[in-house]
Design a protein around this motif. Structure first.
Motif, mmCIF file in Angstrom:
data_model
loop_
_atom_site.group_PDB
_atom_site.id
_atom_site.type_symbol
_atom_site.label_atom_id
_atom_site.label_comp_id
_atom_site.label_asym_id
_atom_site.label_seq_id
_atom_site.Cartn_x
_atom_site.Cartn_y
_atom_site.Cartn_z
ATOM 1 N N GLU A 150 104.323 -52.150 -89.596
ATOM 2 C CA GLU A 150 103.150 -51.581 -90.259
ATOM 3 C C GLU A 150 102.594 -50.472 -89.376
ATOM 4 O OE1 GLU A 150 100.403 -54.793 -90.704
ATOM 5 O OE2 GLU A 150 101.563 -55.770 -92.264
ATOM 6 N N GLY A 151 101.680 -49.717 -89.919
ATOM 7 C CA GLY A 151 100.967 -48.740 -89.111
ATOM 8 C C GLY A 151 101.526 -47.339 -89.179
ATOM 9 N N THR A 152 101.077 -46.522 -88.228
ATOM 10 C CA THR A 152 101.375 -45.092 -88.255
ATOM 11 C C THR A 152 102.842 -44.759 -88.021
ATOM 12 O OG1 THR A 152 100.802 -44.871 -85.922
ATOM 13 C CG2 THR A 152 99.039 -44.471 -87.529
ATOM 14 N N ARG B 114 107.311 -48.735 -98.447
ATOM 15 C CA ARG B 114 106.686 -48.725 -97.110
ATOM 16 C C ARG B 114 106.197 -50.118 -96.729
ATOM 17 N NH1 ARG B 114 103.823 -43.472 -94.976
ATOM 18 N NH2 ARG B 114 102.582 -45.009 -93.894
ATOM 19 N N ASN C 62 105.094 -45.671 -89.739
ATOM 20 C CA ASN C 62 105.627 -45.432 -91.080
ATOM 21 C C ASN C 62 105.632 -43.954 -91.442
ATOM 22 O OD1 ASN C 62 106.625 -47.712 -92.721
ATOM 23 N ND2 ASN C 62 104.724 -48.641 -92.032
ATOM 24 N N ASP C 63 104.716 -43.173 -90.912
ATOM 25 C CA ASP C 63 104.718 -41.732 -91.180
ATOM 26 C C ASP C 63 105.974 -41.087 -90.591
ATOM 27 O OD1 ASP C 63 102.242 -42.013 -92.438
ATOM 28 O OD2 ASP C 63 101.129 -41.489 -90.615
ATOM 29 N N ARG C 64 106.354 -41.494 -89.397
ATOM 30 C CA ARG C 64 107.562 -40.942 -88.768
ATOM 31 C C ARG C 64 108.828 -41.460 -89.462
ATOM 32 N NH1 ARG C 64 103.871 -42.046 -85.130
ATOM 33 N NH2 ARG C 64 104.803 -43.884 -84.191
#
Length: 124
Positions: free
Chosen positions: A83-85, A113, A87-89
């Motif tokens: 989880e968390g940021t 996601r 996921n953007d990468r």
């Protein structure tokens, strides 16, 4: 345990990853499922197209272990929900690797996601 660099590079360059989480008996491997994989921040990730309802995802999160086959290699692995940021990468890695696919949009949407898994090799 991190992936050896050469193995991670080979897996990143292919899209033939098959994932087999352990079944409920924690011994028997599940049926191999072909799945997209990406590398982000030096780690290997996969996502469930059908989100957390994906059978392989449910087994992977429950058992936290299984096997993958990719790039001519077979490895016993561990699974961990993500989880968390990061996921953007991971989204960016999916965009880069699968840009031409009509299935890209669902793989970077909220449903998939929510079923993001980090795969780590187990020591042999």
């Amino acid at each position: 345990m991190p992936w050896p660099k050469d193995e991670l590079e080979r897996i990143a360059a292919t899209d033939d990853l098959h994932i087999s989480p352990l079944r409920d008996d924690a011994v028997t491997l599940g049926t191999p499922t072909w799945i997209w994989s990406v590398v982000a921040d030096g780690a290997l990730y996969v996502r469930g197209y059908n989100g957390p309802r994906s059978r392989w995802y449910q087994a992977a999160i429950k058992q936290r272990a299984g096997r993958i086959a990719a790039a001519g290699m077979t490895r016993d692995v561990g699974f961990e929900a993500v989880e968390g940021t990061v996921n953007d990468r991971i989204d960016e890695a999916y965009r880069a690797k699968y840009a031409a696919s009509p299935y890209l949009a669902p793989m970077i949407a909220a449903r998939a996601r929510a079923a993001t898994v980090r795969i780590t090799p187990k020591e042999n």
